[in-house]
Design an enzyme around this catalytic site. Structure first.
Site, PDB file in Angstrom:
ATOM      1  N   ASN A 186       0.827  -1.206   0.000  1.00 39.08           N
ATOM      2  CA  ASN A 186       0.000   0.000   0.000  1.00 39.08           C
ATOM      3  C   ASN A 186       0.864   1.260   0.000  1.00 39.08           C
ATOM      4  O   ASN A 186       2.082   1.191   0.045  1.00 39.08           O
ATOM      5  CB  ASN A 186      -0.925  -0.019   1.221  1.00 39.08           C
ATOM      6  CG  ASN A 186      -0.160  -0.146   2.516  1.00 39.08           C
ATOM      7  OD1 ASN A 186       0.266  -1.241   2.862  1.00 39.08           O
ATOM      8  ND2 ASN A 186       0.045   0.953   3.215  1.00 39.08           N
ATOM      9  N   ASP A 195      -4.955   1.097   2.980  1.00 37.15           N
ATOM     10  CA  ASP A 195      -4.052  -0.003   3.332  1.00 37.15           C
ATOM     11  C   ASP A 195      -4.455  -1.296   2.623  1.00 37.15           C
ATOM     12  O   ASP A 195      -4.265  -2.388   3.143  1.00 37.15           O
ATOM     13  CB  ASP A 195      -4.004  -0.227   4.860  1.00 37.15           C
ATOM     14  CG  ASP A 195      -2.879  -1.174   5.286  1.00 37.15           C
ATOM     15  OD1 ASP A 195      -1.888  -1.292   4.543  1.00 37.15           O
ATOM     16  OD2 ASP A 195      -3.007  -1.808   6.342  1.00 37.15           O
ATOM     17  N   CYS A 248       5.436   1.617  20.928  1.00 34.67           N
ATOM     18  CA  CYS A 248       5.266   0.432  21.782  1.00 34.67           C
ATOM     19  C   CYS A 248       4.075  -0.438  21.398  1.00 34.67           C
ATOM     20  O   CYS A 248       4.123  -1.658  21.517  1.00 34.67           O
ATOM     21  CB  CYS A 248       5.104   0.850  23.252  1.00 34.67           C
ATOM     22  SG  CYS A 248       6.259   2.118  23.799  1.00 34.67           S
ATOM     23  N   CYS A 260       3.842  -3.842  19.245  1.00 37.36           N
ATOM     24  CA  CYS A 260       3.987  -5.189  19.806  1.00 37.36           C
ATOM     25  C   CYS A 260       3.137  -5.395  21.062  1.00 37.36           C
ATOM     26  O   CYS A 260       2.575  -6.456  21.265  1.00 37.36           O
ATOM     27  CB  CYS A 260       5.445  -5.460  20.177  1.00 37.36           C
ATOM     28  SG  CYS A 260       6.564  -5.403  18.771  1.00 37.36           S
TER      29      CYS A 260
END
Ligand code: CA
Length: 721
Positions: free
Chosen positions: A303, A348, A650, A653
């Site tokens: 994308n 996307d 952060c 994950c």
């Protein structure tokens, strides 16, 4: 949980000591350590057995009729994931039992396809560690560690510890690492042959895909569209030497610097504004197919960077070669043709999903077709001679386009879907109606088996200043805002569906209770296999979808099964290890499965009709509870100020709002943020980088403090509910 994890090396030594010893080991096992600049062979028990007879080359990779081996990502060049083996079939599949297994402690996400040649299995696991094992027993022959933590450094901030597979060619195994290296390893003994860095160290790109091998070349792409103003490309290297053969950029660069080829000049006509300042994207991280019959290479492209087209190409345009299937000359990388599934994409909707080759009866003749079910929800059948669209129908609810016009080959967009004038509920959502979880195709049933997702999401430009927006390297940002609405677009969030590509319609469907289920395998035994997010591995009758076998593996499955045979005995093998983006960003729905980080054992399991291995019981599902602490007084101002930092660095994950779905620790339940010292050790010093936790060496004390307050605020919010 952070501190319960021991380092990989300690663990590896533990495994060496505790592995069962057999006769071959006694004479041949050498605790041989081989170090070089790029990686370490950390275990060497035995060379690959000398009975090896299969040459791994264009002929064997194109051979659909041999079923003993699984030589490439999609088994053969067709990428059908169809096995001609029939020993395990619809009549007896209910008898499948575990034959052998390997526990993979200290692993996390396992998403890859193992490869098998002459009774030896090769597979890649966490931190891109590759193993060769006896495919009849699981006995380890060698293990190669590319030392990702040492090499990746800040690159571990982009992407995650996922790999979808490896490649084979002649005497080599090819490993693409998270940090961008492509490494050739001798498949007989696990020693490194060559290594090249495929990514500029300054760019926030990474690799999760399997290298594609064809005609003595190895091709690799990369991800990173969302991690900075990046420009996607694929590169082919000589399999023998690692020498660069060619590189093809997927979007045009700055015209002032000249275009690399005519294809880039052509593509530039479809962009507006100063797109190169935003990179453009197109990163091809998955979906590479070599067509031996027509001698063409197909690349499924990514994308746009950023997602919002108003930013990267303000006057509109198709933005070639985003979200396309691009055909290249495999020897030179020269452009041949393309078909763009989502012109001017802004949702996307990458086309990095499988490209499956099949000869189909269409209009009274046999057409060399390619099958492609990208994120945008339409199933495409394309004539691979020239890229002409033959048919396209939705395999999931789509609100961005009503249909694909076969005359123009273009989608008929629904007004407002581009959220340029206000928010819009777009379906599919950015997860896609189909992601990287493998689709398979069975030439006997004539059906494709698609792990499908039915979701939508509110989209807007939010409060982004379209004119001044810039992303920077190492910052996860998509440049879109949310909007009201969204959610599941059917009564169930996903399904395994069987799709007839000739008639372009669904033949059967098995609803799933979650969206994030694994890829499929189909066989001449009239079977389809799929692992699910709920930990069950199932077999269905390929023609009808009737469930025939259900085995609970006690941990979410994200990898596709393979099948192979040794001395006339057929096996089914699968890696069991919850992973991929929804295992990080899936929120409460995914957390509810209870695959709490570190609880359940990751393993490789092989089944057969007469297996008698007993799998050790898995830890029961558990939802981590936030840790209470009266010592830590949250400063809500500091916490709020750190929210954006958490979100961009952060959450990738650890999950949004620190709600982990299992791929990394739930920080609300962790003691680490309670201690400034421990937090500094982990976040700034990289104490847990062996586990995939990137070091943030550039973070100030203030930044660390803000993150601790943000995390503790999420913990207290959870506790107060
Ligand atoms: Ca993307």
């Amino acid at each position: 949980m952070f501190f319960q994890m021991c380092s990989f090396i300690l663990l590896a030594i533990g495994l060496l000591v505790s592995s069962p010893i057999n006769a071959r080991d006694i004479t041949e096992r050498v605790d041989h350590r081989y170090a070089d600049n790029d990686g370490v062979r950390i275990h060497y028990a035995a060379p690959v057995l000398s009975q090896a007879v299969t040459e791994i080359n264009d002929l064997t990779m194109a051979n659909e009729s041999q079923g003993e081996n699984w030589l490439a990502f999609g088994r053969t060049y067709s990428e059908q994931r169809f096995s001609p083996l029939v020993q395990i079939n619809a009549a007896n599949v209910a008898q499948l039992t575990p034959d052998w297994f390997i526990d993979l402690p200290n692993n996390r996400s396992l998403t890859s396809t193992p490869l098998v040649v002459d009774g030896v299995m090769y597979f890649i696991s966490s931190m891109n560690i590759v193993r060769a094992v006896d495919a009849a027993s699981g006995d380890e022959l060698w293990r190669y560690d590319p030392q990702v933590a040492k090499h990746a450094a800040r690159r571990m901030r982009a992407g995650w510890d996922n790999s979808r597979g490896i490649g084979l060619w002649q005497d080599k195994v090819f490993v693409a690492t998270w940090d961008g290296r492509l490494i050739a390893v001798d498949r007989h003994n696990g020693t490194r042959q060559w290594s090249v860095q495929t990514i500029d160290p300054d760019l926030a790109m990474y690799i999760t895909g399997a290298p594609k091998v064809f005609k003595g070349k190895v091709l690799i792409g990369n991800g990173g569209t969302e991690h900075g103003p990046n420009r996607g490309y694929v590169t082919a290297y000589e399999a023998d030497t690692g020498e660069l053969a060619w590189r093809f950029y997927l979007v045009p660069g700055n015209p002032a610097e000249g275009f690399e080829n005519e294809a880039m000049a052509m593509a530039a006509e479809t962009w507006t504004g100063e797109w190169w300042l935003h990179g453009g994207g197109g990163n091809a991280w998955h979906g590479f197919t070599y067509d031996a019959e027509l001698d063409q290479l197909y690349i499924g492209t990514g994308n746009g960077s950023p997602w919002n087209r108003q930013i990267r190409s303000p006057e509109g345009g198709d933005n070639l070669f985003l979200c396309s299937v691009v055909a290249l000359d495999p020897d030179t990388g020269d452009y041949l043709w393309h078909y763009q599934t989502t012109p001017g994409e802004t949702w996307d909707y990458n086309s990095s999903m499988d490209i499956v080759l099949a000869d189909l009866p269409i209009g009274g003749e046999t057409v060399p077709a390619l099958l492609h079910a990208p994120k945008n929800g339409f199933f495409y059948v394309i004539d691979r001679k020239d890229g002409k669209l033959l048919s396209a129908e939705p395999f999931a609810p789509t609100t961005w386009a009503s249909r694909i016009d076969l005359l123009t080959g273009r989608p008929v967009e629904i007004p407002g879907a581009r959220y340029e004038t206000g928010s819009f509920v777009v379906a599919p959502s950015g997860i896609g109606a189909h992601s990287w979880h493998a689709m398979s195709y069975n030439p006997r049933t004539g059906l494709a088996y698609i792990p499908s997702i039915y979701s939508g999401a509110g989209r807007s430009s939010g409060d982004i200043d379209i004119e001044t927006y810039r992303n920077e390297q190492w910052r996860f940002d998509t440049a879109i805002g949310g909007g009201p609405g969204g959610g599941w677009t059917k009564d169930y969030p996903g399904a395994l569906q069987a799709w007839d590509p000739v008639r372009q319609e669904q033949v059967w469907e098995v609803p799933a209770d979650g969206p994030w289920n694994a890829g499929t395998l189909t066989t001449a035994g009239d079977l389809v296999f799929q692992g699910r997010a709920d930990g069950h591995l199932l077999a269905y009758q390929a023609a009808t979808g009737e469930p025939l076998w259900d085995f609970d593996l006690g941990l979410g499955i994200s990898a596709p099964a393979i099948t192979y045979s040794i001395n006339g005995k057929q096996y089914l093998a699968i890696l069991v290890g919850w992973g991929g983006s929804l295992a990080a960003l899936g929120g409460a729905d995914m957390a509810d499965y209870g695959w709490a980080y570190g609880d359940q054992t990751r393993r490789l399991v092989a089944f057969s009709l007469d297996g008698n291995a007993e799998l050790p019981p898995q830890a029961p599902p558990r939802i981590p509870q936030a840790l209470a602490s009266s010592d830590f007084v949250v400063d809500t101002r500091l916490a709020a100020a750190a929210a954006e930092n958490f979100d961009t660095a952060c959450s990738w994950c650890h999950g949004r709002g620190a709600l982990s779905s299992g791929m990394a620790p739930d920080l609300r339940a962790s003691a680490v943020p309670l201690s400034a010292e421990a937090f500094e050790q982990v976040v700034r010093q990289g104490a847990l980088k062996q586990n995939g936790m990137p070091p943030f060496a550039d973070y100030s004390d203030e930044k660390l403090k803000g993150l601790r307050h943000f995390i503790r605020m999420q913990a207290e919010l959870a506790l107060s509910h």
